[in-house]
Design an enzyme around this catalytic site. Sequence first.
Site, PDB file in Angstrom:
ATOM      1  N   ASP A   9       0.877  -1.174   0.000  1.00 32.55           N
ATOM      2  CA  ASP A   9       0.000   0.000   0.000  1.00 32.55           C
ATOM      3  C   ASP A   9       0.919   1.229   0.000  1.00 32.55           C
ATOM      4  O   ASP A   9       2.108   1.127   0.327  1.00 32.55           O
ATOM      5  CB  ASP A   9      -0.871  -0.034   1.269  1.00 32.55           C
ATOM      6  CG  ASP A   9      -1.593   1.273   1.508  1.00 32.55           C
ATOM      7  OD1 ASP A   9      -2.242   1.759   0.566  1.00 32.55           O
ATOM      8  OD2 ASP A   9      -1.495   1.816   2.629  1.00 32.55           O
ATOM      9  N   ASP A  11      -0.292   5.095   0.819  1.00 28.00           N
ATOM     10  CA  ASP A  11      -0.594   6.102   1.839  1.00 28.00           C
ATOM     11  C   ASP A  11      -0.633   5.478   3.229  1.00 28.00           C
ATOM     12  O   ASP A  11      -1.430   4.581   3.497  1.00 28.00           O
ATOM     13  CB  ASP A  11      -1.938   6.772   1.524  1.00 28.00           C
ATOM     14  CG  ASP A  11      -1.855   7.549   0.229  1.00 28.00           C
ATOM     15  OD1 ASP A  11      -0.963   8.396   0.113  1.00 28.00           O
ATOM     16  OD2 ASP A  11      -2.670   7.283  -0.678  1.00 28.00           O
TER      17      ASP A  11
HETATM   18  C1  XBP Z   1      -5.583   6.032   0.443  1.00 24.55           C
HETATM   19  C2  XBP Z   1      -6.721   6.894   0.204  1.00 24.55           C
HETATM   20  C3  XBP Z   1      -6.618   7.974  -0.747  1.00 24.55           C
HETATM   21  C4  XBP Z   1      -5.802   9.166  -0.350  1.00 24.55           C
HETATM   22  C5  XBP Z   1      -6.069  10.290  -1.303  1.00 24.55           C
HETATM   23  O1  XBP Z   1      -6.057   4.780   0.948  1.00 24.55           O
HETATM   24  O2  XBP Z   1      -7.775   6.702   0.754  1.00 24.55           O
HETATM   25  O3  XBP Z   1      -7.906   8.462  -0.959  1.00 24.55           O
HETATM   26  O4  XBP Z   1      -6.177   9.603   0.962  1.00 24.55           O
HETATM   27  O5  XBP Z   1      -5.805   9.944  -2.620  1.00 24.55           O
HETATM   28  P1  XBP Z   1      -5.129   3.478   0.926  1.00 24.55           P
HETATM   29  P2  XBP Z   1      -6.676  10.493  -3.852  1.00 24.55           P
HETATM   30  O6  XBP Z   1      -3.841   3.831   1.608  1.00 24.55           O
HETATM   31  O7  XBP Z   1      -5.899   2.462   1.724  1.00 24.55           O
HETATM   32  O8  XBP Z   1      -4.941   3.038  -0.502  1.00 24.55           O
HETATM   33  O9  XBP Z   1      -7.188  11.833  -3.482  1.00 24.55           O
HETATM   34  O10 XBP Z   1      -5.693  10.518  -5.003  1.00 24.55           O
HETATM   35  O11 XBP Z   1      -7.806   9.513  -4.069  1.00 24.55           O
HETATM   36 MG    MG Z   2      -3.014   3.087   3.410  1.00 20.31          MG
END
Ligand code: XBP
Ligand code: MG
Length: 253
Positions: A9, A11
Amino acid sequence: MVLEALIFDVDGTLADTERDGHRLAFNAAFCEFGLDWDWGVPLYGKLLQVTGGKERIRHYIDNFCPDFVKPKDFDDLVVALHKAKTRHYVELLERGGIPLRSGVKRLLDEARAAGIRLAIATTTTPENVTALLRHALNGQPGEWFEVIAAGDIVPAKKPAPDIYFWALDKLKLDAGRCLALEDSENGLKASLGAGLRTVVTVNDYTTGHAFTGAVAVLSDLGEPGRPFRNLGTEAAGQEYVDLGLLRRWHASP
Ligand code: XBP
Ligand code: MG
């Protein structure tokens, strides 16, 4: 089964991007559009329950803005807002960057040297992944990750398992030959839903989440001299996660 690939993953797992990255970029976009919305740190924690930036904006409007009158071109507005948010986020990364979390670069180096295949499965927009890795790894993401599954390539975002299925399909590997690394409950649901053993490294926003089913729950991947805190299963006195430990967790019943 032999461990052949790691699926990361982005973020919260590769880097702490939410509080001082995405959140600020959303706020900058709102300001640019003359909207007085300000997502503070605690509010953003609640909004993170919904993955995906466009989905998060809609969720906020529906649940926190009772007086907001949706214009006729509401769908276009959400798309435009999110496009601006992505621009602000990429600029923010280019200005100072957000570093990779403890132990990530070390583990990527070790995995690459050992011939373990690397992939990404994330909800975020592909440009964001490119920008993060260009700065943090000093290279193009494709040099490090042979598969990048990101954003709207699947309609159902995490906690749906679809993004992991997409990555597995591109890797042409069964889930049993891979290990996922996640930071959140939604992420874990997605990886488990795709049949992947999963190691969780938590962050400030996700420490209280439920991580039932993870093979390990840790504060971070740790570094020599900067050990991780073990929040779940035993880790036999190790202070940092290396390939040996990942192989052991991958093989655990
Ligand atoms: C990541 C997210 C994303 C980011 C923003 O979740 O939820 O929405 O916060 O990105 P994970 P965008 O780590 O579970 O994949 O604004 O580009 O969607
Ligand atoms: Mg995440």
